[in-house]
Motif scaffolding. Structure first.
Motif, PDB file in Angstrom:
ATOM      1  N   ILE A   8      29.409  20.163 -17.100  1.00  0.00           N
ATOM      2  CA  ILE A   8      28.614  20.881 -18.110  1.00  0.00           C
ATOM      3  C   ILE A   8      27.299  20.144 -18.351  1.00  0.00           C
ATOM      4  CG2 ILE A   8      28.505  21.489 -20.567  1.00  0.00           C
ATOM      5  CD1 ILE A   8      31.536  22.144 -20.347  1.00  0.00           C
ATOM      6  N   GLU A   9      27.344  18.829 -18.447  1.00  0.00           N
ATOM      7  CA  GLU A   9      26.115  18.043 -18.632  1.00  0.00           C
ATOM      8  C   GLU A   9      25.176  18.205 -17.432  1.00  0.00           C
ATOM      9  OE1 GLU A   9      27.367  14.047 -19.542  1.00  0.00           O
ATOM     10  OE2 GLU A   9      28.218  14.660 -21.478  1.00  0.00           O
ATOM     11  N   GLU A  10      25.751  18.242 -16.212  1.00  0.00           N
ATOM     12  CA  GLU A  10      24.932  18.454 -15.019  1.00  0.00           C
ATOM     13  C   GLU A  10      24.274  19.833 -15.055  1.00  0.00           C
ATOM     14  OE1 GLU A  10      27.062  17.751 -11.348  1.00  0.00           O
ATOM     15  OE2 GLU A  10      27.857  15.859 -12.112  1.00  0.00           O
ATOM     16  N   ILE A  11      25.025  20.836 -15.488  1.00  0.00           N
ATOM     17  CA  ILE A  11      24.479  22.197 -15.594  1.00  0.00           C
ATOM     18  C   ILE A  11      23.335  22.218 -16.604  1.00  0.00           C
ATOM     19  CG2 ILE A  11      24.988  24.550 -16.400  1.00  0.00           C
ATOM     20  CD1 ILE A  11      27.815  24.169 -15.142  1.00  0.00           C
ATOM     21  N   ASP A  12      23.525  21.571 -17.756  1.00  0.00           N
ATOM     22  CA  ASP A  12      22.461  21.512 -18.766  1.00  0.00           C
ATOM     23  C   ASP A  12      21.220  20.820 -18.213  1.00  0.00           C
ATOM     24  OD1 ASP A  12      24.026  22.855 -20.595  1.00  0.00           O
ATOM     25  OD2 ASP A  12      24.685  21.044 -21.651  1.00  0.00           O
ATOM     26  N   THR A  13      21.419  19.742 -17.451  1.00  0.00           N
ATOM     27  CA  THR A  13      20.287  19.040 -16.830  1.00  0.00           C
ATOM     28  C   THR A  13      19.577  19.957 -15.845  1.00  0.00           C
ATOM     29  OG1 THR A  13      21.421  16.919 -17.076  1.00  0.00           O
ATOM     30  CG2 THR A  13      19.629  17.016 -15.463  1.00  0.00           C
ATOM     31  N   ALA A  15      13.821  25.218 -16.029  1.00  0.00           N
ATOM     32  CA  ALA A  15      12.777  25.598 -16.997  1.00  0.00           C
ATOM     33  C   ALA A  15      11.454  24.912 -16.663  1.00  0.00           C
ATOM     34  CB  ALA A  15      13.227  25.247 -18.415  1.00  0.00           C
ATOM     35  N   GLU A  16      11.518  23.647 -16.261  1.00  0.00           N
ATOM     36  CA  GLU A  16      10.305  22.923 -15.876  1.00  0.00           C
ATOM     37  C   GLU A  16       9.647  23.561 -14.656  1.00  0.00           C
ATOM     38  OE1 GLU A  16      11.467  18.849 -15.308  1.00  0.00           O
ATOM     39  OE2 GLU A  16      11.895  18.572 -17.446  1.00  0.00           O
ATOM     40  N   GLU A  17      10.449  23.949 -13.661  1.00  0.00           N
ATOM     41  CA  GLU A  17       9.910  24.576 -12.452  1.00  0.00           C
ATOM     42  C   GLU A  17       9.292  25.944 -12.765  1.00  0.00           C
ATOM     43  OE1 GLU A  17       9.387  23.456  -9.286  1.00  0.00           O
ATOM     44  OE2 GLU A  17       9.963  21.549 -10.193  1.00  0.00           O
ATOM     45  N   ILE A  18       9.941  26.684 -13.639  1.00  0.00           N
ATOM     46  CA  ILE A  18       9.382  27.979 -14.051  1.00  0.00           C
ATOM     47  C   ILE A  18       8.054  27.770 -14.768  1.00  0.00           C
ATOM     48  CG2 ILE A  18       9.726  29.948 -15.605  1.00  0.00           C
ATOM     49  CD1 ILE A  18      12.748  29.783 -14.849  1.00  0.00           C
ATOM     50  N   ASP A  19       7.995  26.750 -15.630  1.00  0.00           N
ATOM     51  CA  ASP A  19       6.738  26.434 -16.315  1.00  0.00           C
ATOM     52  C   ASP A  19       5.636  26.093 -15.319  1.00  0.00           C
ATOM     53  OD1 ASP A  19       7.773  26.927 -18.822  1.00  0.00           O
ATOM     54  OD2 ASP A  19       8.109  24.815 -19.315  1.00  0.00           O
ATOM     55  N   LYS A  20       5.975  25.316 -14.292  1.00  0.00           N
ATOM     56  CA  LYS A  20       4.990  24.967 -13.257  1.00  0.00           C
ATOM     57  C   LYS A  20       4.495  26.218 -12.538  1.00  0.00           C
ATOM     58  CE  LYS A  20       6.759  20.371 -12.163  1.00  0.00           C
ATOM     59  NZ  LYS A  20       7.468  19.587 -11.128  1.00  0.00           N
ATOM     60  N   GLN A  21       5.448  27.094 -12.202  1.00  0.00           N
ATOM     61  CA  GLN A  21       5.097  28.321 -11.487  1.00  0.00           C
ATOM     62  C   GLN A  21       4.184  29.209 -12.323  1.00  0.00           C
ATOM     63  OE1 GLN A  21       8.438  30.497  -9.864  1.00  0.00           O
ATOM     64  NE2 GLN A  21       7.310  32.402  -9.927  1.00  0.00           N
ATOM     65  N   GLU A  22       4.385  29.197 -13.630  1.00  0.00           N
ATOM     66  CA  GLU A  22       3.602  30.049 -14.519  1.00  0.00           C
ATOM     67  C   GLU A  22       2.380  29.327 -15.106  1.00  0.00           C
ATOM     68  OE1 GLU A  22       6.462  31.405 -17.400  1.00  0.00           O
ATOM     69  OE2 GLU A  22       7.382  32.792 -15.991  1.00  0.00           O
ATOM     70  N   SER A  33      29.473  36.830 -19.733  1.00  0.00           N
ATOM     71  CA  SER A  33      28.475  36.051 -20.466  1.00  0.00           C
ATOM     72  C   SER A  33      29.170  35.342 -21.619  1.00  0.00           C
ATOM     73  CB  SER A  33      27.388  36.992 -20.991  1.00  0.00           C
ATOM     74  OG  SER A  33      26.417  36.273 -21.676  1.00  0.00           O
ATOM     75  N   GLN A  34      28.730  34.131 -21.889  1.00  0.00           N
ATOM     76  CA  GLN A  34      29.373  33.339 -22.933  1.00  0.00           C
ATOM     77  C   GLN A  34      28.355  32.905 -23.976  1.00  0.00           C
ATOM     78  OE1 GLN A  34      30.721  30.035 -20.628  1.00  0.00           O
ATOM     79  NE2 GLN A  34      32.211  31.219 -19.498  1.00  0.00           N
ATOM     80  N   HIS A  35      28.791  32.862 -25.230  1.00  0.00           N
ATOM     81  CA  HIS A  35      27.930  32.304 -26.270  1.00  0.00           C
ATOM     82  C   HIS A  35      27.955  30.785 -26.159  1.00  0.00           C
ATOM     83  CE1 HIS A  35      31.655  31.462 -28.427  1.00  0.00           C
ATOM     84  NE2 HIS A  35      31.974  32.742 -28.340  1.00  0.00           N
ATOM     85  N   LYS A  36      27.071  30.143 -26.886  1.00  0.00           N
ATOM     86  CA  LYS A  36      26.882  28.699 -26.708  1.00  0.00           C
ATOM     87  C   LYS A  36      28.073  27.855 -27.165  1.00  0.00           C
ATOM     88  CE  LYS A  36      24.300  27.901 -30.988  1.00  0.00           C
ATOM     89  NZ  LYS A  36      23.034  27.384 -31.514  1.00  0.00           N
ATOM     90  N   PHE A  37      28.997  28.413 -27.897  1.00  0.00           N
ATOM     91  CA  PHE A  37      30.149  27.650 -28.386  1.00  0.00           C
ATOM     92  C   PHE A  37      31.352  27.737 -27.451  1.00  0.00           C
ATOM     93  CE2 PHE A  37      27.772  29.263 -32.066  1.00  0.00           C
ATOM     94  CZ  PHE A  37      27.331  28.058 -32.586  1.00  0.00           C
TER      95      PHE A  37
END
Length: 193
Positions: free
Chosen positions: A9-14, A20-27, A163-167
């Motif tokens: 789960i921690e790896e997925i969050d990372t 998100a960083e790559e999407i920001d770079k692309q945009e 789909s799952q909620h954050k909890f």
């Protein structure tokens, strides 16, 4: 939840952060800033956007007739959505206070920023407003329901959910009665953060 699952789960969050960083770079070629909650574009960008906006006559000519005929039904859903929104507010004000749950911030789920886009005409901006409200409301409701479920029934489903909620990741395994009895009180305390 065992250590291996928590590590994954921690790896997925990372990886989500990296994505998100790559999407920001692309945009990054799209030049805008957010100041005090308002989106601002450079003047040249706004001029270019407005040049690419379809005027209403052209837009209505190109819209398929069936789309226009279904619009009243689609927009009528705003009425139950607003009622639902009011009920969610009341639910949080009452139930969350009684059970000492941390409130879910509506503003984390409701984002209205498409009206800043110069290439959208008035009808397109109205459509975006509708979608932003309705989809944000559903995510907000899911978060409220998820926090409630964490307290009352923190058990994963046997069948995989789309789909799952954050909890949901904190929930106990389906069919594991020993963990349920051991960890229910701990999860209830966690839900009251």
């Amino acid at each position: 939840m065992n250590d291996k699952i928590r590590e994954i789960i921690e790896e997925i969050d990372t990886m989500k952060l990296k994505l998100a960083e790559e999407i920001d770079k692309q945009e990054s070629h799209i030049s805008y800033e957010i100041k005090n909650g308002y989106v601002t574009f450079e003047k040249e960008v706004l001029v270019k956007q407005r040049e690419n906006m379809k005027n209403l006559l052209t837009w209505f000519r190109e819209v398929p007739l069936l789309h226009l005929l279904t619009a009243p039904l689609i927009y009528a859903m705003v009425i139950p959505a607003i009622i639902f929104d009011v009920l969610l507010f009341a639910y949080q004000q009452i139930a969350f206070r009684v059970f000492k749950f941390e409130f879910i911030k509506r503003s984390d789920y409701m984002h209205f920023d498409h009206h800043y886009l110069g290439y959208l005409n008035l009808v397109e901006k109205l459509n975006c407003l509708y979608c932003s409200y309705f989809n944000g409301l559903m995510l907000y409701a899911s978060a409220i329901a998820g926090r409630t479920e964490l307290y009352f029934c923190p058990i994963k489903h046997a069948k995989k959910v789309v789909s799952q909620h954050k909890f949901y990741e904190e929930f106990l395994s389906y069919g594991d009665e020993e963990e349920y009895q051991k960890k229910l009180k701990e999860l209830r305390k966690y839900s009251q953060k």
